[in-house]
Design an enzyme around this catalytic site. Structure first.
Site, PDB file in Angstrom:
ATOM      1  N   ASN A  17      59.072  90.010 -11.347  1.00  0.00           N
ATOM      2  CA  ASN A  17      59.921  90.706 -12.318  1.00  0.00           C
ATOM      3  C   ASN A  17      59.079  91.160 -13.501  1.00  0.00           C
ATOM      4  O   ASN A  17      57.908  90.783 -13.611  1.00  0.00           O
ATOM      5  CB  ASN A  17      61.005  89.760 -12.840  1.00  0.00           C
ATOM      6  CG  ASN A  17      62.192  89.635 -11.883  1.00  0.00           C
ATOM      7  OD1 ASN A  17      62.377  90.459 -10.981  1.00  0.00           O
ATOM      8  ND2 ASN A  17      62.993  88.607 -12.081  1.00  0.00           N
ATOM      9  N   TYR A  74      65.055  84.977   1.184  1.00  0.00           N
ATOM     10  CA  TYR A  74      64.674  86.370   1.419  1.00  0.00           C
ATOM     11  C   TYR A  74      64.709  86.746   2.895  1.00  0.00           C
ATOM     12  O   TYR A  74      65.270  87.778   3.276  1.00  0.00           O
ATOM     13  CB  TYR A  74      63.304  86.671   0.787  1.00  0.00           C
ATOM     14  CG  TYR A  74      63.384  86.735  -0.718  1.00  0.00           C
ATOM     15  CD1 TYR A  74      63.581  85.574  -1.463  1.00  0.00           C
ATOM     16  CD2 TYR A  74      63.316  87.929  -1.405  1.00  0.00           C
ATOM     17  CE1 TYR A  74      63.684  85.608  -2.845  1.00  0.00           C
ATOM     18  CE2 TYR A  74      63.413  87.978  -2.790  1.00  0.00           C
ATOM     19  CZ  TYR A  74      63.599  86.812  -3.500  1.00  0.00           C
ATOM     20  OH  TYR A  74      63.721  86.861  -4.863  1.00  0.00           O
ATOM     21  N   HIS A 127      69.212  93.436  -6.976  1.00  0.00           N
ATOM     22  CA  HIS A 127      68.125  94.438  -6.975  1.00  0.00           C
ATOM     23  C   HIS A 127      68.438  95.625  -6.052  1.00  0.00           C
ATOM     24  O   HIS A 127      67.555  96.173  -5.406  1.00  0.00           O
ATOM     25  CB  HIS A 127      66.789  93.813  -6.551  1.00  0.00           C
ATOM     26  CG  HIS A 127      66.267  92.785  -7.503  1.00  0.00           C
ATOM     27  ND1 HIS A 127      65.353  93.062  -8.485  1.00  0.00           N
ATOM     28  CD2 HIS A 127      66.541  91.461  -7.633  1.00  0.00           C
ATOM     29  CE1 HIS A 127      65.071  91.952  -9.166  1.00  0.00           C
ATOM     30  NE2 HIS A 127      65.784  90.977  -8.674  1.00  0.00           N
ATOM     31  N   ARG A 146      71.198  95.687  -1.105  1.00  0.00           N
ATOM     32  CA  ARG A 146      70.659  94.376  -1.478  1.00  0.00           C
ATOM     33  C   ARG A 146      71.677  93.635  -2.340  1.00  0.00           C
ATOM     34  O   ARG A 146      72.296  94.245  -3.226  1.00  0.00           O
ATOM     35  CB  ARG A 146      69.349  94.545  -2.251  1.00  0.00           C
ATOM     36  CG  ARG A 146      68.171  95.002  -1.405  1.00  0.00           C
ATOM     37  CD  ARG A 146      67.018  95.403  -2.305  1.00  0.00           C
ATOM     38  NE  ARG A 146      65.803  95.757  -1.594  1.00  0.00           N
ATOM     39  CZ  ARG A 146      65.564  96.944  -1.042  1.00  0.00           C
ATOM     40  NH1 ARG A 146      66.468  97.897  -1.115  1.00  0.00           N
ATOM     41  NH2 ARG A 146      64.428  97.173  -0.428  1.00  0.00           N
ATOM     42  N   ARG A 185      63.832  80.279  -2.856  1.00  0.00           N
ATOM     43  CA  ARG A 185      63.600  81.710  -2.580  1.00  0.00           C
ATOM     44  C   ARG A 185      62.958  81.872  -1.206  1.00  0.00           C
ATOM     45  O   ARG A 185      63.256  82.815  -0.478  1.00  0.00           O
ATOM     46  CB  ARG A 185      62.672  82.327  -3.647  1.00  0.00           C
ATOM     47  CG  ARG A 185      63.263  82.436  -5.019  1.00  0.00           C
ATOM     48  CD  ARG A 185      62.267  83.070  -5.990  1.00  0.00           C
ATOM     49  NE  ARG A 185      62.182  84.514  -5.813  1.00  0.00           N
ATOM     50  CZ  ARG A 185      61.232  85.290  -6.331  1.00  0.00           C
ATOM     51  NH1 ARG A 185      60.254  84.741  -7.037  1.00  0.00           N
ATOM     52  NH2 ARG A 185      61.236  86.585  -6.130  1.00  0.00           N
ATOM     53  N   PHE A 244      71.470  79.938  -7.787  1.00  0.00           N
ATOM     54  CA  PHE A 244      71.336  81.406  -7.777  1.00  0.00           C
ATOM     55  C   PHE A 244      72.667  82.123  -7.541  1.00  0.00           C
ATOM     56  O   PHE A 244      73.000  83.072  -8.263  1.00  0.00           O
ATOM     57  CB  PHE A 244      70.276  81.833  -6.755  1.00  0.00           C
ATOM     58  CG  PHE A 244      69.865  83.274  -6.884  1.00  0.00           C
ATOM     59  CD1 PHE A 244      69.181  83.734  -7.995  1.00  0.00           C
ATOM     60  CD2 PHE A 244      70.157  84.191  -5.876  1.00  0.00           C
ATOM     61  CE1 PHE A 244      68.796  85.073  -8.111  1.00  0.00           C
ATOM     62  CE2 PHE A 244      69.770  85.523  -5.978  1.00  0.00           C
ATOM     63  CZ  PHE A 244      69.095  85.964  -7.098  1.00  0.00           C
TER      64      PHE A 244
HETATM   65 FE1  HDD Z   1      65.165  87.416  -5.898  1.00  0.00          FE
HETATM   66  C1  HDD Z   1      65.627  90.337  -4.270  1.00  0.00           C
HETATM   67  C2  HDD Z   1      62.767  88.891  -7.885  1.00  0.00           C
HETATM   68  C3  HDD Z   1      64.967  84.553  -7.798  1.00  0.00           C
HETATM   69  C4  HDD Z   1      67.236  85.856  -3.756  1.00  0.00           C
HETATM   70  N1  HDD Z   1      64.375  89.261  -6.060  1.00  0.00           N
HETATM   71  C5  HDD Z   1      64.677  90.333  -5.270  1.00  0.00           C
HETATM   72  C6  HDD Z   1      63.879  91.449  -5.650  1.00  0.00           C
HETATM   73  C7  HDD Z   1      63.080  91.050  -6.670  1.00  0.00           C
HETATM   74  C8  HDD Z   1      63.390  89.664  -6.919  1.00  0.00           C
HETATM   75  C9  HDD Z   1      62.061  91.894  -7.409  1.00  0.00           C
HETATM   76  C10 HDD Z   1      63.949  92.844  -5.041  1.00  0.00           C
HETATM   77  C11 HDD Z   1      62.983  92.987  -3.896  1.00  0.00           C
HETATM   78  C12 HDD Z   1      63.041  94.395  -3.359  1.00  0.00           C
HETATM   79  O1  HDD Z   1      62.644  95.317  -4.093  1.00  0.00           O
HETATM   80  O2  HDD Z   1      63.479  94.547  -2.222  1.00  0.00           O
HETATM   81  N2  HDD Z   1      64.146  86.859  -7.561  1.00  0.00           N
HETATM   82  C13 HDD Z   1      63.123  87.576  -8.156  1.00  0.00           C
HETATM   83  C14 HDD Z   1      62.456  86.745  -9.108  1.00  0.00           C
HETATM   84  C15 HDD Z   1      63.079  85.535  -9.104  1.00  0.00           C
HETATM   85  C16 HDD Z   1      64.131  85.602  -8.106  1.00  0.00           C
HETATM   86  C17 HDD Z   1      61.262  87.156  -9.947  1.00  0.00           C
HETATM   87  C18 HDD Z   1      62.792  84.314  -9.896  1.00  0.00           C
HETATM   88  C19 HDD Z   1      61.603  83.822 -10.035  1.00  0.00           C
HETATM   89  N3  HDD Z   1      65.980  85.557  -5.811  1.00  0.00           N
HETATM   90  C20 HDD Z   1      65.737  84.511  -6.663  1.00  0.00           C
HETATM   91  C21 HDD Z   1      66.406  83.329  -6.169  1.00  0.00           C
HETATM   92  C22 HDD Z   1      67.038  83.685  -5.001  1.00  0.00           C
HETATM   93  C23 HDD Z   1      66.766  85.090  -4.809  1.00  0.00           C
HETATM   94  C24 HDD Z   1      66.375  81.968  -6.839  1.00  0.00           C
HETATM   95  C25 HDD Z   1      67.884  82.878  -4.058  1.00  0.00           C
HETATM   96  C26 HDD Z   1      67.887  81.596  -3.967  1.00  0.00           C
HETATM   97  N4  HDD Z   1      66.313  88.011  -4.342  1.00  0.00           N
HETATM   98  C27 HDD Z   1      67.040  87.182  -3.573  1.00  0.00           C
HETATM   99  C28 HDD Z   1      67.656  87.872  -2.384  1.00  0.00           C
HETATM  100  C29 HDD Z   1      67.101  89.317  -2.525  1.00  0.00           C
HETATM  101  C30 HDD Z   1      66.314  89.251  -3.809  1.00  0.00           C
HETATM  102  C31 HDD Z   1      69.104  87.711  -2.267  1.00  0.00           C
HETATM  103  C32 HDD Z   1      68.094  90.479  -2.467  1.00  0.00           C
HETATM  104  C33 HDD Z   1      67.468  91.512  -1.604  1.00  0.00           C
HETATM  105  C34 HDD Z   1      66.298  90.877  -1.043  1.00  0.00           C
HETATM  106  O3  HDD Z   1      66.205  89.606  -1.488  1.00  0.00           O
HETATM  107  O4  HDD Z   1      65.505  91.363  -0.271  1.00  0.00           O
HETATM  108  O5  HDD Z   1      67.270  87.265  -1.213  1.00  0.00           O
END
Ligand code: HDD
Length: 706
Positions: free
Chosen positions: A160, A374, A87, A84, A370, A173
Site C-alpha cells: 500500500n 489471496y 481494491h 475484487r 493474507r 479483516f
Molecule cells: Fe489485501 C487485495 C494490500 C491486508 C485480503 N490487498 C489487495 C490489493 C492490495 C492489498 C494492494 C489489491 C491487489 C490487486 O491489485 O489485485 N491488503 C493489502 C495490504 C494489507 C492487506 C497492504 C495489509 C498489510 N488483505 C489484507 C488482509 C486480508 C486481505 C488482512 C485478508 C485476510 N486483499 C485481500 C483480498 C484481495 C486483496 C480479499 C482482494 C482482491 C485480491 O485480494 O486479489 O484477498
C-alpha cells in the site's frame, strides 16, 4: 519421458524472463484485414441483423435458431466477473526492476541481488473501498502491488502507499472492510470512509488509531500514483547464502517526490474527472515520462527482534527510520501501458504467499492470514486455473501434477499424473536446482487465541505521527477529521471519536470538536511522549530534482492573445516535457493579436477545469484579456488554481487580470518589468525569453510542493 516433459514445459512457459514475448503469443491485433467470425471461426455476413422471418412490407419475428446472434448475446450476458472484494478500482502498467547494488549480505534471491538482470514487472495501483467504477481521487489508502516475473517464479509484493494497517490480526479483516465499505441497509456511501460505520469501527478498535491518522493525512489523497511511496507493510524475512535471516520491510520511494491533492481538488475531481489517476499514469507513460521508484528495505537481524518497544511483527507499527534506516538498492520503472484492460489489469491476481527462494515470511499475524486469503479470492474471481491466465503465468518453467478444474488451459502429455511414478517424472527439485526451502525456525508455545504483549500498545505511534507533521499537514488532518465526522450522523459516533482524538493530541481533539460537535476532555487523556521520526512527513520527499516533466500546464487564451508569449510558454513547457493544454472560449480557431497566428484550443473553459492541471499560464493581449475579464469561468480558473496553491504565470495585460481575480492584499502581483514571484504567482509586464524561463522554473518549484 523427459522429452515429453520438456515439450510440455515449453508449452507452458514463455521465453525466459521476457514477459512481453510471453504475452505476445496470446495477443491479437485488430486490423482492416480481419473478417468478422464467430468464436468457432465461421465468417459472419452481418453484425446488424438478427435472422428473422421478414418481407418488404412486414417485419416478422426474430428466430432463436440464429447461432450468430445467440453467441453474441450470450457472450455479452457473461462479460462480468466478480470485482475484487477490496481494491476493485485500479490501474496498472508494465515495467522493469533493476538492482543497482547487491544486498547479498541480506539475501541470495537473484531478483534482489543480480545487478545484471532486468526483471519484468506488472504494477497495479488501486483504491481500497470503491467499486470498479468509483472515482480515483477519493480519500482512501492506495494499493501498490508488484508482480515480479522472476526466473525463479513469480514474486508478488502486495503493498500500500501507507506503511501501516488498521488491524493486527487477519481474522478481523472482514469486519474492518464491512465497516468501511458502503453500509449494508442502503449501500451508501460509495468509496468513502466518511460514515457512521467506519468511525464506529475505528473507535472500537484502538489498534486502528495509528492507521487512521495516516488515512486522514494527505497521503490518502495522492496527486498521482507516480507520486506515492509504496510499502510492503507486513514484516517479511530475507535469507542470505550463509543461512542468516533478517526481518525486513520493503519500501519504494518515487523519484518525483510524494505529492498530494488538496482536499477540495480531490473532492471536485471525483466528479470532474473520476479517472484522473488512471489517465495520469497512462499519459505519463505514453509521453515517455516513465515513473520511477527507489526500492529498498529496512532490515533487522534476527537476533535483534525483541530490541524494540514495539513488536516488529505488528503491522500497525512503523519501524521508525532513525532506528532502522531504509537501505535503497534497486529501482522500479514503469514503461509500458497495458494493451487491454480486462485481460491484464483486471485479470492480474496477486498472492502474498508467492515469494521466491531467498525471501520468506515472518510470524506477522496479518501476513499469515493474507497468505491464505489471496489465493482463495482468486478462485472465486477468476477460477481455479487463474495462474494460467497470460498475465499471471510465470516466465520460468512450470510443471507439476495439479490438474484439471474449470478452464484448464495447458495440455500436458504423458501417461502419469502423480508422483512418485515409474518414470521418475517431475521429481522434487534439489536446493542446488533452486528449490524453495523453508527456514528452519524453532517454534514453541501454547495454542491460544491471543497476541503477544507488545501488540497491546496502540497510541504511541499515532502520537509519533502527529508530532512529526508540519503545521500545514496538521491543518489538513484537522480538516479531514472535521469533514469525515461531519458526515457521521450518529452523535455516539462523532462524540466518541472526538474523545479518542484526545488520546493523541488535545489541540486536535478540541479543534475538531469545535467544528463537528462533541465534548472532548479539557486535558489530554494520555501524555504525549513528544517524539518525532524521519520518513513520515511528506515534506521530506520533494523529489530527486524539481521537474515539471509530465505536469499539466493550462494556457488560457482568447481571440487577440499575444502570440509571442503564447509560443514561448508553450515551447518552454513542451521542451521541459510538461504537458501543455490550451484552453480557450471554444474548441475552434482562436486568432492571435494582429491576426497572423491562430490556435485551436484542446478544450474550452467550460469543458475543462483548473483542478485537472498543475499550473496555468496566461499570455497577454488587449482583446484576449478583455474577453477573459468578462468570462466568469475564466476568472474562476484563476481563483480556483490560486486557492489550490498552483503556480500561475501571467505576462503583459494578463498581469492585471490575474491581480483582479486574486484580489488578496497579501499577494503583490508586481508591476515589474522583471519576472516577479509571490505566492506562486509569477508575473512579468513585458516578456523576455529569459523571464519566461524563470516563470517555468518557478512553476516547477511551486507545482512540486502541493
Ligand atoms: Fe489485501 C487485495 C494490500 C491486508 C485480503 N490487498 C489487495 C490489493 C492490495 C492489498 C494492494 C489489491 C491487489 C490487486 O491489485 O489485485 N491488503 C493489502 C495490504 C494489507 C492487506 C497492504 C495489509 C498489510 N488483505 C489484507 C488482509 C486480508 C486481505 C488482512 C485478508 C485476510 N486483499 C485481500 C483480498 C484481495 C486483496 C480479499 C482482494 C482482491 C485480491 O485480494 O486479489 O484477498
Amino acid at each position: 519421458m523427459s522429452n515429453i516433459v520438456a515439450k510440455a514445459q515449453q508449452a507452458v512457459m514463455g521465453s525466459q524472463g521476457d514477459k512481453s514475448n510471453d504475452l505476445a503469443k496470446e495477443t491479437k491485433e485488430i486490423s482492416d484485414k480481419d473478417r468478422l467470425t464467430t468464436d468457432y471461426g465461421v465468417k459472419q455476413s452481418s453484425a446488424d441483423d438478427w435472422l428473422k422471418v421478414t418481407s418488404q412490407d412486414k417485419q416478422g419475428p426474430a428466430l432463436l435458431e440464429d447461432p450468430f446472434a445467440r453467441e453474441r448475446i450470450m457472450r455479452f450476458d457473461h462479460e462480468r466477473i466478480p470485482e475484487r472484494v477490496v481494491h476493485a478500482r485500479g490501474a496498472g502498467a508494465f515495467g522493469t526492476f533493476r538492482v543497482l547494488e547487491s544486498p547479498s549480505d541480506l539475501t541470495f534471491a537473484p531478483v534482489l541481488t543480480d545487478t545484471s538482470r532486468e526483471t519484468p514487472v506488472f504494477v497495479r495501483f488501486s483504491t481500497v473501498l470503491g467499486s470498479r467504477g468509483s472515482a480515483d481521487t477519493v480519500r482512501d489508502v492506495r494499493g501498490f502491488a508488484i508482480k515480479f516475473y522472476t526466473q525463479e517464479g513469480n514474486w508478488d509484493l502486495v503493498g500500500n502507499n501507507i506503511p501501516v494497517f488498521f488491524i493486527q490480526d487477519a481474522i478481523k479483516f472482514p469486519d474492518v472492510i464491512h465497516a468501511a465499505k458502503p453500509e449494508p441497509h442502503n449501500e451508501v456511501p460509495q468509496a468513502q470512509t466518511a460514515h457512521n460505520n467506519f468511525w464506529d469501527f475505528q473507535f472500537n478498535h484502538t489498534e486502528a488509531t495509528h492507521m487512521f491518522m495516516w488515512a486522514m493525512s494527505d497521503r490518502a489523497t495522492p496527486r498521482s500514483y507516480r507520486m506515492m511511496q509504496g510499502f510492503g507493510v507486513n514484516t517479511f524475512t530475507l535469507l542470505n547464502a550463509k543461512g542468516e535471516r533478517h526481518f525486513v520491510k520493503f519500501v519504494y520511494t518515487p523519484t518525483l517526490g510524494v505529492h498530494s491533492l488538496v482536499w477540495d481538488e480531490a473532492l471536485k475531481l471525483a466528479g470532474q474527472d473520476p479517472d484522473f489517476h488512471r489517465k495520469d499514469l497512462w499519459e505519463a507513460i505514453e509521453n515517455k515520462a516513465f515513473p520511477k521508484w527507489k526500492f529498498g528495505v529496512q532490515a533487522i537481524p534476527e537476533a535483534d527482534e525483541h530490541k524494540f518497544d514495539f513488536d516488529i511483527l505488528d503491522a500497525t507499527k512503523i519501524w521508525p527510520e532513525d532506528l532502522v534506516p531504509v537501505r535503497y538498492f534497486a529501482e522500479l520503472e514503469l514503461n509500458k501501458n497495458p494493451d487491454e484492460f480486462f485481460t491484464q489489469v483486471e485479470q492480474i491476481a496477486f498472492c502474498t504467499s508467492h515469494v521466491v527462494p531467498g525471501i520468506g515470511f515472518s510470524d506477522d499475524p496479518l501476513l499469515q492470514g493474507r497468505n491464505f486469503s489471496y489465493f482463495d479470492t482468486q478462485i472465486s474471481r477468476l477460477g481455479v486455473n487463474w495462474q494460467e491466465l497470460p498475465i499471471n503465468r510465470p516466465v520460468c518453467p512450470v510443471m507439476n501434477f495439479n490438474r484439471d478444474g474449470q478452464l484448464r488451459h495447458t495440455i500436458t502429455r504423458g501417461t502419469v499424473n502423480y508422483y512418485p511414478n515409474r518414470f521418475d517424472a517431475v521429481k522434487p527439485a534439489t536446493v542446488k536446482e533452486g528449490a524453495y526451502v523453508e527456514y528452519a525456525e524453532k517454534v514453541a508455545g501454547l495454542k491460544a487465541r491471543a497476541r503477544s504483549a507488545k501488540f497491546k500498545e496502540h497510541f504511541s505511534q499515532a502520537q509519533l505521527f502527529w508530532n512529526t507533521m508540519s503545521q500545514v499537514e496538521k491543518n489538513h488532518i484537522i480538516n479531514a477529521f472535521a469533514f469525515e465526522l461531519d458526515h457521521c450522523e450518529d452523535p455516539v459516533v462523532y462524540e466518541r471519536m472526538v474523545n479518542r482524538l484526545a488520546d493523541i493530541d488535545i489541540g486536535l481533539a478540541t479543534t475538531v470538536a469545535e467544528m463537528v460537535g462533541g465534548d472532548p476532555p479539557k486535558e489530554a487523556t494520555r501524555p504525549n511522549h513528544g517524539r518525532k521520526a524521519p520518513g513520515i512527513s511528506m515534506l521530506e520527499f520533494p523529489g530527486e530534482k524539481p521537474t515539471i516533466m509530465s505536469r499539466r500546464i493550462a494556457i488560457l487564451i482568447a481571440d487577440g492573445y499575444d502570440p509571442v508569449a503564447y509560443n514561448a510558454a508553450y515551447g518552454a513547457a513542451s521542451a521541459a516535457m510538461a504537458v501543455p493544454f490550451v484552453i480557450g472560449p471554444r474548441r475552434a480557431k482562436v486568432m492571435s493579436a494582429g491576426g497572423l497566428h491562430s490556435v485551436t484550443p484542446h478544450h474550452h473553459f467550460e469543458g475543462y477545469r483548473s483542478t485537472m492541471v498543475d499550473a496555468i499560464f496566461i499570455p497577454g493581449g488587449v482583446d484576449a484579456i478583455r474577453t477573459l475579464s468578462t468570462n466568469g469561468r475564466a476568472q474562476h480558473w484563476v481563483r480556483e488554481a490560486f486557492g489550490h496553491l498552483k503556480a500561475i504565470g501571467a505576462t503583459g495585460e494578463a498581469v492585471d487580470f490575474v491581480n483582479k481575480c486574486i484580489a488578496l492584499p497579501a499577494v503583490t502581483v508586481s508591476d515589474s518589468e522583471e519576472a516577479h514571484e509571490s505566492y506562486g504567482v509569477v508575473t512579468m509586464r513585458h516578456i523576455k525569453p529569459d523571464g519566461l524561463r524563470d516563470a517555468v522554473n518557478i512553476a516547477k518549484g511551486c507545482t512540486g510542493f502541493f
